[in-house]
Scaffold this motif. Sequence first.
Motif, PDB file in Angstrom:
ATOM      1  N   ILE A   1       1.480  16.395  58.588  1.00  0.00           N
ATOM      2  CA  ILE A   1       2.888  16.124  58.325  1.00  0.00           C
ATOM      3  C   ILE A   1       2.945  14.871  57.464  1.00  0.00           C
ATOM      4  O   ILE A   1       2.377  13.849  57.820  1.00  0.00           O
TER       5      ILE A   1
ATOM      6  N   LYS B   1       9.701   9.858  66.134  1.00  0.00           N
ATOM      7  CA  LYS B   1       8.646   9.779  67.145  1.00  0.00           C
ATOM      8  C   LYS B   1       8.683  11.000  68.077  1.00  0.00           C
ATOM      9  O   LYS B   1       7.652  11.601  68.360  1.00  0.00           O
TER      10      LYS B   1
ATOM     11  N   LEU C   1       7.489  14.105  66.133  1.00  0.00           N
ATOM     12  CA  LEU C   1       6.035  14.087  65.919  1.00  0.00           C
ATOM     13  C   LEU C   1       5.286  14.392  67.214  1.00  0.00           C
ATOM     14  O   LEU C   1       4.263  15.068  67.198  1.00  0.00           O
TER      15      LEU C   1
ATOM     16  N   THR D   1       2.732  17.394  67.439  1.00  0.00           N
ATOM     17  CA  THR D   1       1.336  17.099  67.781  1.00  0.00           C
ATOM     18  C   THR D   1       0.878  18.014  68.902  1.00  0.00           C
ATOM     19  O   THR D   1      -0.217  18.576  68.863  1.00  0.00           O
TER      20      THR D   1
ATOM     21  N   CYS E   1      -4.200  13.202  62.397  1.00  0.00           N
ATOM     22  CA  CYS E   1      -3.818  11.795  62.424  1.00  0.00           C
ATOM     23  C   CYS E   1      -4.877  11.022  63.198  1.00  0.00           C
ATOM     24  O   CYS E   1      -5.119  11.298  64.356  1.00  0.00           O
TER      25      CYS E   1
END
Length: 158
Positions: A30, A97, A100, A104, A151
């Motif tokens: 992303i 946040k 994400l 995730t 990430c």
Amino acid sequence: MNIEIISDCLKDIIMRADTPIEYCNAEEGIRFLCPPPNVPVPGTVFAGTLSEWEMLNSFHKIFPNCTYLVCTDGEIPPSAALTDCLYNLFILNASVKTMLHKLTFLLSSQSTLSDAQQNQLYADFWHSIMDCSIEAREQAIAFFRRFPIRCILIWPAL
């Protein structure tokens, strides 16, 4: 990844969704909305705040065949008529946040690697870093493409 999978993952925070493009490359990671790339790869998934989205829109930096996840975090987005857009747009009632975190979890659950394989992959990666055997950007990218999550944070020891 089929856009329906992302829609299902984010269903409890979607305020509006325009999804004319059937697929996106969430598995490739992303990207944040700002700064935008000069020319993104089709299928790229971008995420950011409502103010970042409005700024990019005003500068005509919205790219076709990409997916945009715009987090309002309590702000009220301006009403917009549906258009024949060539990109996917999700207006989300959440912070970046939170969004994400949900993605995730989705991306890690989509992985076809077993826990043992994932652990070995990470171990091999860190071993290569410590041995300084990753000498070229292409070698690092080859490792990253095998990771179920895109990430990794590295910070100096105190």
